[in-house]
Scaffold this motif. Structure first.
Motif, PDB file in Angstrom:
ATOM      1  N   LYS A 273       0.841  -1.208   0.000  1.00 22.11           N
ATOM      2  CA  LYS A 273       0.000   0.000   0.000  1.00 22.11           C
ATOM      3  C   LYS A 273       0.876   1.258   0.000  1.00 22.11           C
ATOM      4  O   LYS A 273       0.637   2.186  -0.763  1.00 22.11           O
ATOM      5  CB  LYS A 273      -0.922   0.015   1.221  1.00 22.11           C
ATOM      6  CG  LYS A 273      -2.088  -0.921   1.133  1.00 22.11           C
ATOM      7  CD  LYS A 273      -2.941  -0.813   2.403  1.00 22.11           C
ATOM      8  CE  LYS A 273      -4.118  -1.743   2.377  1.00 22.11           C
ATOM      9  NZ  LYS A 273      -4.909  -1.641   3.630  1.00 22.11           N
ATOM     10  N   ALA A 274       1.865   1.265   0.878  1.00 20.31           N
ATOM     11  CA  ALA A 274       2.768   2.416   0.940  1.00 20.31           C
ATOM     12  C   ALA A 274       3.509   2.591  -0.379  1.00 20.31           C
ATOM     13  O   ALA A 274       3.673   3.716  -0.876  1.00 20.31           O
ATOM     14  CB  ALA A 274       3.756   2.246   2.093  1.00 20.31           C
ATOM     15  N   SER A 275       3.920   1.490  -0.976  1.00 24.47           N
ATOM     16  CA  SER A 275       4.626   1.544  -2.249  1.00 24.47           C
ATOM     17  C   SER A 275       3.752   2.140  -3.347  1.00 24.47           C
ATOM     18  O   SER A 275       4.212   2.975  -4.141  1.00 24.47           O
ATOM     19  CB  SER A 275       5.093   0.141  -2.643  1.00 24.47           C
ATOM     20  OG  SER A 275       5.719   0.167  -3.899  1.00 24.47           O
ATOM     21  N   ARG A 276       2.484   1.738  -3.389  1.00 24.07           N
ATOM     22  CA  ARG A 276       1.577   2.296  -4.404  1.00 24.07           C
ATOM     23  C   ARG A 276       1.384   3.794  -4.203  1.00 24.07           C
ATOM     24  O   ARG A 276       1.362   4.563  -5.165  1.00 24.07           O
ATOM     25  CB  ARG A 276       0.245   1.558  -4.385  1.00 24.07           C
ATOM     26  CG  ARG A 276       0.312   0.175  -5.022  1.00 24.07           C
ATOM     27  CD  ARG A 276      -1.071  -0.430  -5.232  1.00 24.07           C
ATOM     28  NE  ARG A 276      -1.783  -0.677  -3.997  1.00 24.07           N
ATOM     29  CZ  ARG A 276      -1.725  -1.801  -3.296  1.00 24.07           C
ATOM     30  NH1 ARG A 276      -0.960  -2.795  -3.713  1.00 24.07           N
ATOM     31  NH2 ARG A 276      -2.425  -1.948  -2.196  1.00 24.07           N
ATOM     32  N   ARG A 277       1.239   4.228  -2.951  1.00 19.70           N
ATOM     33  CA  ARG A 277       1.064   5.662  -2.674  1.00 19.70           C
ATOM     34  C   ARG A 277       2.316   6.448  -3.071  1.00 19.70           C
ATOM     35  O   ARG A 277       2.219   7.503  -3.700  1.00 19.70           O
ATOM     36  CB  ARG A 277       0.738   5.892  -1.198  1.00 19.70           C
ATOM     37  CG  ARG A 277      -0.670   5.479  -0.816  1.00 19.70           C
ATOM     38  CD  ARG A 277      -1.062   5.960   0.583  1.00 19.70           C
ATOM     39  NE  ARG A 277      -0.142   5.557   1.634  1.00 19.70           N
ATOM     40  CZ  ARG A 277      -0.256   4.450   2.374  1.00 19.70           C
ATOM     41  NH1 ARG A 277      -1.281   3.623   2.177  1.00 19.70           N
ATOM     42  NH2 ARG A 277       0.627   4.173   3.303  1.00 19.70           N
ATOM     43  N   LEU A 278       3.481   5.928  -2.695  1.00 20.39           N
ATOM     44  CA  LEU A 278       4.720   6.617  -3.047  1.00 20.39           C
ATOM     45  C   LEU A 278       4.941   6.640  -4.552  1.00 20.39           C
ATOM     46  O   LEU A 278       5.338   7.665  -5.110  1.00 20.39           O
ATOM     47  CB  LEU A 278       5.911   5.961  -2.351  1.00 20.39           C
ATOM     48  CG  LEU A 278       6.044   6.242  -0.867  1.00 20.39           C
ATOM     49  CD1 LEU A 278       7.161   5.407  -0.261  1.00 20.39           C
ATOM     50  CD2 LEU A 278       6.288   7.718  -0.618  1.00 20.39           C
ATOM     51  N   THR A 279       4.689   5.519  -5.197  1.00 23.13           N
ATOM     52  CA  THR A 279       4.861   5.465  -6.646  1.00 23.13           C
ATOM     53  C   THR A 279       3.952   6.468  -7.338  1.00 23.13           C
ATOM     54  O   THR A 279       4.374   7.158  -8.279  1.00 23.13           O
ATOM     55  CB  THR A 279       4.603   4.040  -7.172  1.00 23.13           C
ATOM     56  OG1 THR A 279       5.540   3.143  -6.567  1.00 23.13           O
ATOM     57  CG2 THR A 279       4.732   3.963  -8.687  1.00 23.13           C
ATOM     58  N   ALA A 280       2.725   6.590  -6.868  1.00 20.21           N
ATOM     59  CA  ALA A 280       1.789   7.566  -7.453  1.00 20.21           C
ATOM     60  C   ALA A 280       2.323   8.990  -7.302  1.00 20.21           C
ATOM     61  O   ALA A 280       2.212   9.803  -8.227  1.00 20.21           O
ATOM     62  CB  ALA A 280       0.413   7.433  -6.810  1.00 20.21           C
ATOM     63  N   ARG A 281       2.909   9.292  -6.144  1.00 22.01           N
ATOM     64  CA  ARG A 281       3.477  10.638  -5.933  1.00 22.01           C
ATOM     65  C   ARG A 281       4.635  10.903  -6.886  1.00 22.01           C
ATOM     66  O   ARG A 281       4.715  11.974  -7.501  1.00 22.01           O
ATOM     67  CB  ARG A 281       3.946  10.804  -4.492  1.00 22.01           C
ATOM     68  CG  ARG A 281       2.821  11.007  -3.514  1.00 22.01           C
ATOM     69  CD  ARG A 281       3.295  11.212  -2.105  1.00 22.01           C
ATOM     70  NE  ARG A 281       4.008  12.464  -1.942  1.00 22.01           N
ATOM     71  CZ  ARG A 281       4.576  12.838  -0.801  1.00 22.01           C
ATOM     72  NH1 ARG A 281       4.516  12.058   0.267  1.00 22.01           N
ATOM     73  NH2 ARG A 281       5.219  13.989  -0.727  1.00 22.01           N
ATOM     74  N   TYR A 282       5.530   9.947  -6.991  1.00 26.77           N
ATOM     75  CA  TYR A 282       6.677  10.119  -7.880  1.00 26.77           C
ATOM     76  C   TYR A 282       6.230  10.153  -9.350  1.00 26.77           C
ATOM     77  O   TYR A 282       6.741  10.952 -10.140  1.00 26.77           O
ATOM     78  CB  TYR A 282       7.704   9.007  -7.672  1.00 26.77           C
ATOM     79  CG  TYR A 282       8.587   9.176  -6.465  1.00 26.77           C
ATOM     80  CD1 TYR A 282       9.712   9.990  -6.503  1.00 26.77           C
ATOM     81  CD2 TYR A 282       8.321   8.491  -5.285  1.00 26.77           C
ATOM     82  CE1 TYR A 282      10.550  10.123  -5.409  1.00 26.77           C
ATOM     83  CE2 TYR A 282       9.158   8.616  -4.178  1.00 26.77           C
ATOM     84  CZ  TYR A 282      10.260   9.440  -4.244  1.00 26.77           C
ATOM     85  OH  TYR A 282      11.088   9.565  -3.152  1.00 26.77           O
TER      86      TYR A 282
ATOM     87  N   ASP B 295      10.582  16.172  -0.074  1.00 24.51           N
ATOM     88  CA  ASP B 295       9.349  16.277   0.702  1.00 24.51           C
ATOM     89  C   ASP B 295       9.142  15.033   1.577  1.00 24.51           C
ATOM     90  O   ASP B 295       8.774  15.142   2.750  1.00 24.51           O
ATOM     91  CB  ASP B 295       8.153  16.485  -0.225  1.00 24.51           C
ATOM     92  CG  ASP B 295       6.875  16.693   0.550  1.00 24.51           C
ATOM     93  OD1 ASP B 295       6.831  17.614   1.395  1.00 24.51           O
ATOM     94  OD2 ASP B 295       5.915  15.937   0.319  1.00 24.51           O
ATOM     95  N   ILE B 296       9.393  13.875   1.016  1.00 22.76           N
ATOM     96  CA  ILE B 296       9.241  12.631   1.776  1.00 22.76           C
ATOM     97  C   ILE B 296      10.269  12.573   2.900  1.00 22.76           C
ATOM     98  O   ILE B 296       9.945  12.216   4.033  1.00 22.76           O
ATOM     99  CB  ILE B 296       9.326  11.403   0.847  1.00 22.76           C
ATOM    100  CG1 ILE B 296       8.094  11.376  -0.064  1.00 22.76           C
ATOM    101  CG2 ILE B 296       9.449  10.104   1.644  1.00 22.76           C
ATOM    102  CD1 ILE B 296       8.199  10.422  -1.214  1.00 22.76           C
ATOM    103  N   ARG B 297      11.507  12.943   2.604  1.00 26.27           N
ATOM    104  CA  ARG B 297      12.540  12.966   3.650  1.00 26.27           C
ATOM    105  C   ARG B 297      12.165  13.950   4.758  1.00 26.27           C
ATOM    106  O   ARG B 297      12.379  13.679   5.941  1.00 26.27           O
ATOM    107  CB  ARG B 297      13.901  13.311   3.068  1.00 26.27           C
ATOM    108  CG  ARG B 297      14.506  12.176   2.292  1.00 26.27           C
ATOM    109  CD  ARG B 297      15.965  12.485   1.917  1.00 26.27           C
ATOM    110  NE  ARG B 297      16.541  11.357   1.241  1.00 26.27           N
ATOM    111  CZ  ARG B 297      16.977  10.251   1.836  1.00 26.27           C
ATOM    112  NH1 ARG B 297      16.886  10.134   3.122  1.00 26.27           N
ATOM    113  NH2 ARG B 297      17.480   9.264   1.149  1.00 26.27           N
TER     114      ARG B 297
END
Length: 133
Positions: A13-22, A113-115
Motif C-alpha cells: 500500500k505504501a509503495s503504491r502511494r509513493l509510486t503515485a506521488r513520484y 518532501d518525503i525525507r
C-alpha cells in the motif's frame, strides 16, 4: 490466525502511494517513475548489456527488455549489438539525457518532501529496514 497486520500488504500500500506521488511528479517530463529509474541506471552504468542492467535493477531480463524497447521507441535510449552479438548494449540518447535533466529536479522535490515528512532519522531508519529485507 494472527491478527497482526500483514507487513507485505502494508508495504505494498505504501509503495503504491509513493509510486503515485513520484509518477505525478515526473509526468511533466513525459515519463513514469519506473522509466525515470531505468534511465538513471542506464546513465550511471552505460554502456552496459541488458543482462547486466537486469542484475542491477533486479528485474527479469525479458521484462526489462520490453521496458527498454518502449524507451528506445520514445527515442530516449539506444539498443545496439554488443561485442558478443547475443547481447544488446544499452545507452542513453541526447533526448534521454534531456528528459533526465527535466525529470531530476521534479523527482528530487518529491524525494525532499518525503525525507522532510519522515525526518532525517526516520528516512535513514526506513532505508535500513528496507535494505534488511
Amino acid at each position: 490466525m494472527s491478527q497482526d497486520p500483514c507487513i507485505c500488504v502494508a508495504l505494498r500500500k505504501a509503495s503504491r502511494r509513493l509510486t503515485a506521488r513520484y509518477d505525478a511528479a515526473v509526468a511533466p517530463a513525459g515519463i513514469s517513475l519506473a522509466q525515470f529509474s531505468l534511465l538513471r541506471n542506464v546513465r550511471r552504468h552505460a554502456p552496459l548489456s541488458i543482462t547486466r542492467l537486469s542484475q542491477i535493477v533486479e528485474l527479469d531480463r525479458s521484462t526489462l527488455g520490453r521496458n527498454l524497447r518502449v524507451l528506445a521507441r520514445m527515442g530516449l535510449l539506444t539498443l545496439a549489438p554488443g561485442a558478443d552479438r547475443r547481447q544488446e548494449t544499452v545507452s542513453l540518447t541526447p533526448a534521454g539525457q534531456a528528459v533526465l535533466a527535466r525529470a531530476t529536479p521534479l523527482w528530487q522535490a518529491v524525494q525532499d518532501d518525503i525525507r522532510h515528512t519522515l525526518g532525517a532519522d526516520g528516512a535513514s531508519r526506513l532505508e535500513a529496514l528496507l535494505s534488511a529485507l
